[in-house]
Design a protein around this motif. Sequence first.
Motif, PDB file in Angstrom:
ATOM      1  N   GLY A 291       0.821  -1.204   0.000  1.00  0.00           N
ATOM      2  CA  GLY A 291       0.000   0.000   0.000  1.00  0.00           C
ATOM      3  C   GLY A 291       0.857   1.256   0.000  1.00  0.00           C
ATOM      4  O   GLY A 291       1.985   1.252   0.491  1.00  0.00           O
ATOM      5  N   ARG A 292       0.304   2.343  -0.547  1.00  0.00           N
ATOM      6  CA  ARG A 292       1.078   3.587  -0.672  1.00  0.00           C
ATOM      7  C   ARG A 292       1.253   4.300   0.678  1.00  0.00           C
ATOM      8  O   ARG A 292       2.295   4.877   0.950  1.00  0.00           O
ATOM      9  N   LYS A 293       0.202   4.250   1.509  1.00  0.00           N
ATOM     10  CA  LYS A 293       0.220   5.052   2.740  1.00  0.00           C
ATOM     11  C   LYS A 293       1.384   4.702   3.668  1.00  0.00           C
ATOM     12  O   LYS A 293       2.057   5.616   4.172  1.00  0.00           O
ATOM     13  N   PRO A 294       1.688   3.437   3.929  1.00  0.00           N
ATOM     14  CA  PRO A 294       2.844   3.142   4.792  1.00  0.00           C
ATOM     15  C   PRO A 294       4.159   3.669   4.231  1.00  0.00           C
ATOM     16  O   PRO A 294       5.024   4.148   4.984  1.00  0.00           O
ATOM     17  N   VAL A 295       4.311   3.589   2.910  1.00  0.00           N
ATOM     18  CA  VAL A 295       5.536   4.097   2.287  1.00  0.00           C
ATOM     19  C   VAL A 295       5.636   5.609   2.476  1.00  0.00           C
ATOM     20  O   VAL A 295       6.703   6.151   2.802  1.00  0.00           O
ATOM     21  N   ILE A 296       4.519   6.305   2.286  1.00  0.00           N
ATOM     22  CA  ILE A 296       4.500   7.766   2.454  1.00  0.00           C
ATOM     23  C   ILE A 296       4.836   8.148   3.891  1.00  0.00           C
ATOM     24  O   ILE A 296       5.635   9.056   4.146  1.00  0.00           O
ATOM     25  N   TRP A 297       4.240   7.435   4.845  1.00  0.00           N
ATOM     26  CA  TRP A 297       4.511   7.669   6.265  1.00  0.00           C
ATOM     27  C   TRP A 297       6.010   7.601   6.559  1.00  0.00           C
ATOM     28  O   TRP A 297       6.606   8.532   7.101  1.00  0.00           O
ATOM     29  N   VAL A 298       6.604   6.464   6.198  1.00  0.00           N
ATOM     30  CA  VAL A 298       8.005   6.208   6.553  1.00  0.00           C
ATOM     31  C   VAL A 298       8.944   7.151   5.814  1.00  0.00           C
ATOM     32  O   VAL A 298       9.914   7.666   6.388  1.00  0.00           O
ATOM     33  N   SER A 299       8.662   7.412   4.549  1.00  0.00           N
ATOM     34  CA  SER A 299       9.609   8.167   3.729  1.00  0.00           C
ATOM     35  C   SER A 299       9.713   9.635   4.130  1.00  0.00           C
ATOM     36  O   SER A 299      10.774  10.247   3.978  1.00  0.00           O
TER      37      SER A 299
END
Length: 406
Positions: A291-299
């Motif tokens: 999913g995109r949201k976890p990547v956005i959070w961490v990045s």
Amino acid sequence: MTTNAASLDGKQARAASPKAKPTFAILGAISSAHMINDMMQSLILAMYPILKGEFSLSFSQVGLITLTYQLTASLLQPLVGVFTDRHPQRYSLPFGMTSTLIGLMLLAFAPSFSFVLLAAAFVGVGSSVFHPESSRIARLASGGQHGLAQSVFQVGGNTGTAIGPLLAALVIAPYGQHSVAWFGLVALLGIILLVGVSNWYATHHMAASGRKKAAVVSPYPRNVVIGAIAVLLILIFSKYFYLAGISSFYTFYLIEHFGLTVQDAQLHLFLFLLASAIGTVMGGPIGDRIGRKPVIWVSILGVAPFALLLPHASLFWTTALTVGIGLILSSAFSAILVYAQELVPGKVGMISGMFFGFAFGMGGLGAAVLGVLADHTSIDFVYQCIAYLPLLGLVAAFLPKSPRKV
């Protein structure tokens, strides 16, 4: 209802092309062209110490160069995206690269600061055409793996951005401003490459236009989409305002803070940008899986500890921290862009143009504002201020769950 709509969207896509696979030849070509395009932009950034000495520029004027080409691209990209959504242009990509070539030649022989700004504007026009159109082609060639395709596309640009300072250190620093003209040959290669991509796009578009298209509707209500887009734009602001401080002033920071030579500082900038290129590869494919949201959070938020430590670090740890920042922060854009495209399906050009344009605009505005701040305070103070920007990653909590999982 939302989940069912998202699930139906995914099933329809898979049913329409059950054996669809990414067209890696086109993805590789468009990524290579992206590398060439962004390498030309990066040459401007890497030349800042040379231009500053050549034309006796202030930090405010250095920031104005970045603002010129970023703002030109920022204002035009959404317009290009909206226009080409409705009226696809077969050879728009070679046209964009030609504008970049003109800017490069002007930069090589600019006799004054005004001509440097004109050169930057031509490079900005080239980017305004290149990014929304090439992002559309990357999606068309994705075979449904949109995150992977955007990462392949983006890694070309980040690699080009990384190569720029290295080439500046090896070629431009020892041989001077006029040596930039030799890179016009690389731009010519990019034009030839993009003519081939344009021919593929024309054929693919005609085949697609001959098929009946199902209506595409966002899986979310309008107010949710608007709110999510606003959150994504705040994250873009955080990312690119911070990156403006690194890309535009990192060499000056190293020279003033640690006494490095121009060439050594450019090599350190290369390491940061190379790490950014590597990090780009991770964001899209991981977003496809989890999913995109976890990547956005961490990045975005994950960069905060590194950024806060950076102004207080030794040279060794400054290098290590900036490499970590590049790896983590660069994974954000592919995930953000694909997330936004899924929020507003059927408007790839408009969304790509809006997000690329906003990113360029924030980068340019950041460089201008931080340049003025550096003139009135110091580069060290600038780095202390921007260290808090990644904390804006907290607003990712307001994003709804990814509209669909690939």
